[in-house]
Design an enzyme around this catalytic site. Structure first.
Site, PDB file in Angstrom:
ATOM      1  N   SER A 246       0.833  -1.194   0.000  1.00 59.99           N
ATOM      2  CA  SER A 246       0.000   0.000   0.000  1.00 59.99           C
ATOM      3  C   SER A 246       0.870   1.247   0.000  1.00 59.99           C
ATOM      4  CB  SER A 246      -0.918  -0.003   1.218  1.00 59.99           C
ATOM      5  OG  SER A 246      -0.141   0.200   2.374  1.00 59.99           O
ATOM      6  N   LYS A 247       0.202   2.368  -0.013  1.00 58.25           N
ATOM      7  CA  LYS A 247       0.855   3.685  -0.052  1.00 58.25           C
ATOM      8  C   LYS A 247       1.951   3.811   1.002  1.00 58.25           C
ATOM      9  CE  LYS A 247      -1.319   6.551  -2.992  1.00 58.25           C
ATOM     10  NZ  LYS A 247      -0.516   6.828  -4.144  1.00 58.25           N
TER      11      LYS A 247
END
Ligand code: GLU
Length: 469
Positions: A246-247
């Site tokens: 994820s980010k």
């Protein structure tokens, strides 16, 4: 048989790296077999499916160089799932007419109560089929029903997956899934099967988070009497820590990698190697990948994203790119860094500096950072300042004078002048070159400094030497 595969992302506003991998494997499979790679946008969620969110996907594919083969639709260049909604509803109606599906009038509260009861008894939560055999005359007034598949109650559903092998699920494990919601919109299960059938998809290949859906989808194919396509499910891509990528891992979307200065060919090579192997080969060109790609090489276990490996591949591909191409790619990054545009002469200078820059960088962004001082004087960092002792400053003052005598301001001439000066003063070359580097680049590490001085030009070089002295 022509192989037809698809990439069907839902527009979420960004293109996850796992999606890019799925697209890549489908694209390579199509190319390898001389088949077709079709793009379908699963845009049934009208709130999320904005033109911008779709554009991110199209741009991601374009940036990675994966062209798709279906482009001619009214007003768009991809197959739209939303545009097919009436067709999806018609299929649900057909199943209803044929007695293979039924209306279910359960209210949300009723379903909730049913689940709560199952949970309390420690049973798996499944729709119990309570409307399966009831007649429409029993329908409560004013309730819009959903349409459910009358799934087989006995027997088993078998999936022969090209990656995961043969897996069997007892039909008693599956309940009667909803095909059409009460508001008339199709569920993912229905839409995906109808679209894959209508598009003539021969191979459904996607992330293994969809593997369990496959069994339900096979039930729909069977109910419609359609050919079931081949399936292949690829392992998930995890973050370096083993969690969902994820980010927070720095980059998870294709555009993040682009904006951090990765080359598409590096990302492709990296994604390919992450879940697929061809012997011990690490560096694999797109042409080789097309020639070699097949399902045999796809691994079964989840892979962890390794930024260090990606960066070293990126460094490799940066070295392979011609200087002019790199200039074009680096220029926007550099202009952002300098907060100004380069002149044509400066662009040419960037190309000239490229042979010295590219062997030292892992990303385009690093090249831009390293190249700044070729254009604008940079503040001296701490180490550079420390290096500039009174003796070093004397060297700089003397060098500024020496450089003045050079008519031919080439790398060789600058180097000769520095060497001559060092010899005369009985200094080691490093004691001349290091202060020079600090004054010119603002740092104690830089690309070869004599070449940089030559590119920067006599006037500017002298200005920097005097300012640092
Ligand atoms: N829109 C779905 C996704 O992005 C597609 C799943 C499928 O390939 O069937 O996950």
């Amino acid at each position: 048989m022509t192989i037809v595969v698809r990439f069907p992302p839902s527009p979420t506003g960004f293109m996850h790296i796992g999606n890019a991998r799925t697209a890549l494997f489908n694209w390579l499979y199509a190319k390898h077999h001389g088949g077709k790679f079709l793009l379908r946008i699963e845009d049934t969620d009208r709130e999320r499916s904005t033109p911008e969110a779709v554009e991110v996907i199209l741009q991601g594919l374009q940036w990675l160089g994966m062209d798709w083969d279906n482009k001619n639709y009214p007003g768009r260049n991809y197959y739209s799932q939303f545009a097919e909604r009436e067709r999806h509803a018609a299929v649900a109606q057909q199943l209803l007419t044929e007695g293979k599906a039924y209306y279910c009038y359960c209210s949300p509260e009723e379903l909730e109560a049913m689940r709560a009861e199952q949970k309390a008894k420690g049973q798996p939560m499944r729709y119990d089929g309570r409307w399966r055999d009831r007649s429409a005359s029993e329908a409560p007034a004013g309730v819009n029903p959903v349409i459910r598949l009358k799934a087989p109650l006995t027997g088993e559903t078998v999936v022969r997956d090209l990656v995961l092998g043969e897996v069997t699920v007892q039909n008693t494990q599956m309940d009667d899934m909803v095909l059409l919601r009460a508001d008339g919109t199709p569920t993912y299960m229905l839409a995906v099967v109808v679209d894959d059938h209508d598009m003539g998809i021969t191979h459904v290949m996607r992330g293994d988070d969809h593997f369990t859906n496959t069994f339900r989808q096979v039930q729909i194919y069977k109910a419609m009497g359609w050919d079931v396509p081949q399936f292949a499910h690829f392992p998930m891509i995890l973050g370096p820590d083993g969690g969902k990528l994820s980010k927070r891992h720095g980059a998870a979307s294709v555009t993040d990698f682009r904006d951090q200065g990765y080359l598409p060919e590096a990302l492709i090579n990296y994604l390919l190697r992450l879940c697929w192997a061809h012997g011990d080969d690490e560096i694999i060109s797109v042409e080789q990948a097309i020639a070699w790609f097949d399902m045999d090489g796809v691994g079964k276990s989840a892979a962890r994203f390794d930024y260090t490996k990606l960066s070293s591949l990126n460094a490799h591909y940066i070295k392979q790119r011609p200087d002019r191409e790199l200039t074009q790619l680096v220029q926007p990054f550099l202009e952002t860094r300098l907060s100004r545009a380069l002149t044509a002469a400066e662009t040419a200078r960037l190309t000239q500096a490229m042979p010295d820059l590219k062997p030292r960088a892992q990303t385009l962004l690093e090249i831009a950072d390293m190249a700044k001082f070729y254009f604008d004087a940079q503040p001296l960092d701490e180490k550079a300042q420390k290096l500039l002792t009174p003796e070093a400053k004397q060297v700089l003052t003397d060098l500024a004078v020496r450089l003045d005598t050079l008519d031919d301001f080439t790398t060789e001439a600058v180097e000769a002048a520095c060497r001559g000066y060092a010899e005369e003063k009985g200094l080691k070359l490093g004691n001349v070159a290091q202060p020079l580097r600090a004054a010119i680049s603002g740092s104690t590490v830089s690309p070869p400094i004599f070449g940089a001085v030559a590119l920067i030009g006599k006037d500017e070089a002298q200005r920097r030497l005097r300012s640092a002295a």
